[in-house]
Design an enzyme around this catalytic site. Sequence first.
Site, PDB file in Angstrom:
ATOM      1  N   SER A 188      92.055  21.237  61.158  1.00 24.36           N
ATOM      2  CA  SER A 188      92.121  19.812  61.534  1.00 24.36           C
ATOM      3  C   SER A 188      93.437  19.576  62.255  1.00 24.36           C
ATOM      4  O   SER A 188      94.381  20.366  62.115  1.00 24.36           O
ATOM      5  CB  SER A 188      92.081  18.946  60.270  1.00 24.36           C
ATOM      6  OG  SER A 188      92.218  17.568  60.600  1.00 24.36           O
ATOM      7  N   TYR A 213      94.765  16.823  51.524  1.00 21.98           N
ATOM      8  CA  TYR A 213      93.914  17.300  52.620  1.00 21.98           C
ATOM      9  C   TYR A 213      94.759  17.980  53.712  1.00 21.98           C
ATOM     10  O   TYR A 213      94.444  19.079  54.179  1.00 21.98           O
ATOM     11  CB  TYR A 213      93.134  16.117  53.201  1.00 21.98           C
ATOM     12  CG  TYR A 213      92.279  16.469  54.397  1.00 21.98           C
ATOM     13  CD1 TYR A 213      91.078  17.165  54.229  1.00 21.98           C
ATOM     14  CD2 TYR A 213      92.665  16.126  55.695  1.00 21.98           C
ATOM     15  CE1 TYR A 213      90.294  17.502  55.326  1.00 21.98           C
ATOM     16  CE2 TYR A 213      91.888  16.454  56.794  1.00 21.98           C
ATOM     17  CZ  TYR A 213      90.700  17.137  56.598  1.00 21.98           C
ATOM     18  OH  TYR A 213      89.921  17.473  57.687  1.00 21.98           O
TER      19      TYR A 213
HETATM   20  P1  NAP Z   1      80.703  16.211  56.458  1.00 18.95           P
HETATM   21  O1  NAP Z   1      79.956  15.460  57.489  1.00 18.95           O
HETATM   22  O2  NAP Z   1      80.999  15.543  55.152  1.00 18.95           O
HETATM   23  O3  NAP Z   1      79.994  17.621  56.201  1.00 18.95           O
HETATM   24  C1  NAP Z   1      80.582  18.501  55.289  1.00 18.95           C
HETATM   25  C2  NAP Z   1      79.709  19.727  55.134  1.00 18.95           C
HETATM   26  O4  NAP Z   1      80.347  20.623  54.201  1.00 18.95           O
HETATM   27  C3  NAP Z   1      78.341  19.407  54.548  1.00 18.95           C
HETATM   28  O5  NAP Z   1      77.408  20.366  54.997  1.00 18.95           O
HETATM   29  C4  NAP Z   1      78.584  19.590  53.049  1.00 18.95           C
HETATM   30  O6  NAP Z   1      77.368  19.813  52.357  1.00 18.95           O
HETATM   31  C5  NAP Z   1      79.492  20.822  53.082  1.00 18.95           C
HETATM   32  N1  NAP Z   1      80.313  20.987  51.882  1.00 18.95           N
HETATM   33  C6  NAP Z   1      81.202  20.115  51.334  1.00 18.95           C
HETATM   34  N2  NAP Z   1      81.744  20.657  50.238  1.00 18.95           N
HETATM   35  C7  NAP Z   1      81.198  21.888  50.089  1.00 18.95           C
HETATM   36  C8  NAP Z   1      81.341  22.931  49.147  1.00 18.95           C
HETATM   37  N3  NAP Z   1      82.165  22.825  48.084  1.00 18.95           N
HETATM   38  N4  NAP Z   1      80.626  24.078  49.310  1.00 18.95           N
HETATM   39  C9  NAP Z   1      79.770  24.204  50.352  1.00 18.95           C
HETATM   40  N5  NAP Z   1      79.578  23.257  51.280  1.00 18.95           N
HETATM   41  C10 NAP Z   1      80.291  22.102  51.136  1.00 18.95           C
HETATM   42  O7  NAP Z   1      82.150  16.654  57.007  1.00 18.95           O
HETATM   43  P2  NAP Z   1      82.630  16.945  58.514  1.00 18.95           P
HETATM   44  O8  NAP Z   1      83.264  15.714  59.026  1.00 18.95           O
HETATM   45  O9  NAP Z   1      81.553  17.597  59.286  1.00 18.95           O
HETATM   46  O10 NAP Z   1      83.790  18.008  58.222  1.00 18.95           O
HETATM   47  C11 NAP Z   1      83.523  19.400  58.288  1.00 18.95           C
HETATM   48  C12 NAP Z   1      84.831  20.161  58.408  1.00 18.95           C
HETATM   49  O11 NAP Z   1      85.532  19.677  59.538  1.00 18.95           O
HETATM   50  C13 NAP Z   1      85.759  19.996  57.220  1.00 18.95           C
HETATM   51  O12 NAP Z   1      86.425  21.215  56.969  1.00 18.95           O
HETATM   52  C14 NAP Z   1      86.746  18.956  57.707  1.00 18.95           C
HETATM   53  O13 NAP Z   1      87.990  19.082  57.078  1.00 18.95           O
HETATM   54  C15 NAP Z   1      86.833  19.305  59.166  1.00 18.95           C
HETATM   55  N6  NAP Z   1      87.283  18.199  60.018  1.00 18.95           N
HETATM   56  C16 NAP Z   1      86.510  17.112  60.243  1.00 18.95           C
HETATM   57  C17 NAP Z   1      86.958  16.095  61.101  1.00 18.95           C
HETATM   58  C18 NAP Z   1      86.124  14.890  61.454  1.00 18.95           C
HETATM   59  O14 NAP Z   1      86.628  14.023  62.207  1.00 18.95           O
HETATM   60  N7  NAP Z   1      84.905  14.760  61.026  1.00 18.95           N
HETATM   61  C19 NAP Z   1      88.229  16.217  61.680  1.00 18.95           C
HETATM   62  C20 NAP Z   1      89.001  17.329  61.418  1.00 18.95           C
HETATM   63  C21 NAP Z   1      88.517  18.326  60.596  1.00 18.95           C
HETATM   64  P3  NAP Z   1      77.204  19.428  50.778  1.00 18.95           P
HETATM   65  O15 NAP Z   1      77.911  18.121  50.564  1.00 18.95           O
HETATM   66  O16 NAP Z   1      75.720  19.389  50.536  1.00 18.95           O
HETATM   67  O17 NAP Z   1      77.861  20.546  50.045  1.00 18.95           O
END
Ligand code: NAP
Length: 263
Positions: free
Chosen positions: A147, A161
Amino acid sequence: MFTSIAGRAVVVTGGTRGIGKGIAAVFARSGARVLITGRDSDVARAAAEELNAQALAPRGEVSFVQADVASREDCRRVAAIAEERLGGIDVLCANAGIFPDARLVDMTEEELDLVLGTNLKGTVLTVQACIPALARSGRGRVILTSSITGPITGFPGWTHYGASKAGQLGFMRTAAIELAPSGITVNAVLPGNIATEGLADLGEDYAAGMTAAIPLRRLGAVDEIGYAALFFATDEAAYITGQTIVVDGGQVLPESPEAMAGI
Ligand code: NAP
């Protein structure tokens, strides 16, 4: 160019929603065979069905396994299932992550453990479990979803985080050295604010505030993280290891609110 992905065996943790689903979609459309993971099997099944409809026939295909990255046993099971179903692992996208907020003054130990356990320890356990298969591939690729928050920026409520996301990069730099003799590269994508289900949970005010702070004036799309991950996975990126790509619409660039005024 970038035709080397067709037929490759790809694992995407947290590939059932959001950025992970976008990464899985980009790889499947490039003809890869993709295994996605998440804790909720109904969501995972639906995502695999949806992604299969977009996969590039005849080689692209998506399947799922229910697994928690915070469990060493689950990570080992994912690696074993990938070997069984896909015949190995060429690319591992360690993407699963959570971003609940908690101010430092009243953050509980449980909140701290949950975020570090999922985002940082989960990354380490996932990579560790897949090393044998990645080494056998001979061209193994590990791509972490970090991130901008932590490695570059800060935001109130996200000390744990930010530490987990910066920690992933510390892990990456030594893992890249240790795994180089096995022909495995380890790199990271640093997303800015990407329109995902997880981000939507933070509310419309958060999204609007972030959009106003981004020079390109929009949130990113999940596929745009997928394209950066895809690049790291190609044969053309074989000489890049231990590096990062920021994909944030320019969000980290303004040095003050004045830099955004009038543009
Ligand atoms: P999201 O929409 O909440 O999706 C998260 C995904 O991870 C889901 O498939 C969830 O499925 C899975 N997950 C969560 N906890 C888990 C666990 N303990 N074991 C296995 N799977 C797990 O989140 P996102 O925004 O796409 O974020 C994904 C990644 O991108 C993260 O690492 C986040 O830090 C990073 N990120 C996101 C953003 C953003 O703006 N969205 C920015 C920077 C970085 P389940 O809940 O069913 O397990």
